[in-house]
Design a protein around this motif. Structure first.
Motif, PDB file in Angstrom:
ATOM      1  N   MET A  30       0.847  -1.195   0.000  1.00  0.00           N
ATOM      2  CA  MET A  30       0.000   0.000   0.000  1.00  0.00           C
ATOM      3  C   MET A  30       0.880   1.241   0.000  1.00  0.00           C
ATOM      4  O   MET A  30       1.780   1.359   0.845  1.00  0.00           O
ATOM      5  CB  MET A  30      -0.820   0.000   1.302  1.00  0.00           C
ATOM      6  CG  MET A  30      -2.303   0.043   1.084  1.00  0.00           C
ATOM      7  SD  MET A  30      -3.110   0.171   2.681  1.00  0.00           S
ATOM      8  CE  MET A  30      -3.670  -1.471   2.867  1.00  0.00           C
ATOM      9  N   SER A  31       0.651   2.144  -0.937  1.00  0.00           N
ATOM     10  CA  SER A  31       1.427   3.387  -0.963  1.00  0.00           C
ATOM     11  C   SER A  31       0.873   4.332   0.100  1.00  0.00           C
ATOM     12  O   SER A  31      -0.175   4.048   0.710  1.00  0.00           O
ATOM     13  CB  SER A  31       1.281   4.034  -2.339  1.00  0.00           C
ATOM     14  OG  SER A  31      -0.058   4.449  -2.494  1.00  0.00           O
ATOM     15  N   GLY A  32       1.531   5.463   0.279  1.00  0.00           N
ATOM     16  CA  GLY A  32       1.078   6.460   1.251  1.00  0.00           C
ATOM     17  C   GLY A  32      -0.347   6.902   0.968  1.00  0.00           C
ATOM     18  O   GLY A  32      -1.168   7.040   1.882  1.00  0.00           O
ATOM     19  N   THR A  33      -0.652   7.132  -0.317  1.00  0.00           N
ATOM     20  CA  THR A  33      -1.993   7.581  -0.701  1.00  0.00           C
ATOM     21  C   THR A  33      -3.024   6.499  -0.393  1.00  0.00           C
ATOM     22  O   THR A  33      -4.107   6.783   0.131  1.00  0.00           O
ATOM     23  CB  THR A  33      -2.040   7.906  -2.219  1.00  0.00           C
ATOM     24  OG1 THR A  33      -0.807   8.503  -2.570  1.00  0.00           O
ATOM     25  CG2 THR A  33      -3.200   8.780  -2.581  1.00  0.00           C
ATOM     26  N   GLU A  34      -2.666   5.245  -0.728  1.00  0.00           N
ATOM     27  CA  GLU A  34      -3.601   4.142  -0.467  1.00  0.00           C
ATOM     28  C   GLU A  34      -3.860   3.984   1.030  1.00  0.00           C
ATOM     29  O   GLU A  34      -4.971   3.681   1.453  1.00  0.00           O
ATOM     30  CB  GLU A  34      -3.054   2.839  -1.064  1.00  0.00           C
ATOM     31  CG  GLU A  34      -3.264   2.787  -2.568  1.00  0.00           C
ATOM     32  CD  GLU A  34      -2.424   1.716  -3.242  1.00  0.00           C
ATOM     33  OE1 GLU A  34      -2.866   1.215  -4.280  1.00  0.00           O
ATOM     34  OE2 GLU A  34      -1.325   1.402  -2.746  1.00  0.00           O
TER      35      GLU A  34
END
Ligand code: GLN
Length: 295
Positions: A36-40
């Motif tokens: 999971m990226s920061g945005t996710e």
């Protein structure tokens, strides 16, 4: 536990353990395991985290908080814009070493020699040999490495980056290794290469006894350069000169206090145009020079 709570827990674990870049390290670990990226994470912070993945993430955070290197936990690290597999058998590629790669690429750009033969001694993960081959596509590359623990990484990294680098397994301090360069066609003389490049072990005995926690997990054989750290420079400058062309390039990474000593050593063993190059932090990091023509 929600994704948001899990991230907070990792961050606080690393912060409490005084990990300098705790936020960066937390993000890397979280991204690697939770995918999971920061945005996710922002979008899904109130979702319940997958239990197995959360447990694994916490385990890695605990290991990191004990000083275990982030790069080994992730198993992969970037160097010169390329990906390299890393683990306990190899030295972690450092940004400082990119200066060495830059210098060699620059040298062959200005020499108008687009197909040099380059030998990388003490290759480890292969980050130098692979990034040189990637950026000088017609170069002929050979990587020399002694360690059986490093070998699987070297093999994988050459493949991962889709490069063609030949491997020689052996000790760069052993003259018999030069036999690999014996040229049958020219009555058994050594083949002469255009460049020898190396980031050898260069820490002094004193530095070896006072390593940063992270570095203690790296192979001592990739760090230990003997009492004054210069053991490999002495041998490589003399021994490997045998297979270097006249005016060929010898380029070393060095410890930040070794610039003058390695320069002196190269001037005394038959090199000219010897230069010390600094890294981005302003420390001496590379010494390079050209082999004087043999009379
Ligand atoms: N740059 C590494 C360190 O300071 C040492 C690398 C080497 O010995 N070649 O930990």
């Amino acid at each position: 536990m929600t994704n948001g709570e899990l991230f907070e827990l990792i961050k606080n674990t690393l912060k409490a353990a005084d990990i300098e870049d705790y936020l960066f390290d937390s993000k890397c670990i979280f991204e690697d395991i939770m995918h999971m990226s920061g945005t996710e994470l922002m979008l899904h912070k109130n979702d319940i985290a997958d239990k197995a993945a959360a447990d694994k993430t916490l385990k890695l955070a605990k290991r990191r908080s004990e000083g275990y290197p982030l790069q080994y936990l992730l198993g992969e690290w970037e160097f010169y814009g390329l990906k390299f597999k890393v683990g306990e058998g190899v030295l972690i590629p450092r940004p400082d070493t990119e200066v060495l790669v830059d210098e060699v690429i620059g040298f062959f750009g200005s020499e108008n020699n687009s197909s040099p033969e380059i030998v990388d001694l003490c290759s480890g993960s292969g980050c130098i040999a692979v990034s040189l081959k990637k950026n000088i596509p017609d170069a002929k590359g050979t990587a020399v490495e002694i360690s059986s623990d490093a070998m699987p990484y070297l093999v994988k990294n050459i493949r991962l980056n889709d490069t063609d680098v030949k491997i020689i397994k052996g000790d760069v301090m052993d003259g018999r290794l030069l036999e690999n360069f014996r040229d049958e066609e020219s009555e058994g003389d050594f083949r002469q290469v255009d460049c020898i490049v190396s980031n050898p072990p260069y820490l002094t005995a004193e530095e070896m006894s006072d390593l940063q926690t992270e570095v203690t997990f790296e192979p001592a054989s990739a760090l230990d350069g003997g009492h004054d750290g210069l053991k490999f420079y002495r041998v490589i400058s003399c021994l490997w000169k045998e297979i270097l062309k006249d005016n060929g390039l010898l380029a070393f990474e060095i410890g930040y206090e070794q610039g003058e000593a390695v320069k002196e050593l190269m001037l005394n063993t038959g090199y000219y145009d010897v230069k010390i190059i600094k890294d981005l932090g302003g420390n001496d990091r590379v010494v390079l020079g050209r082999k004087k023509a043999t009379q």
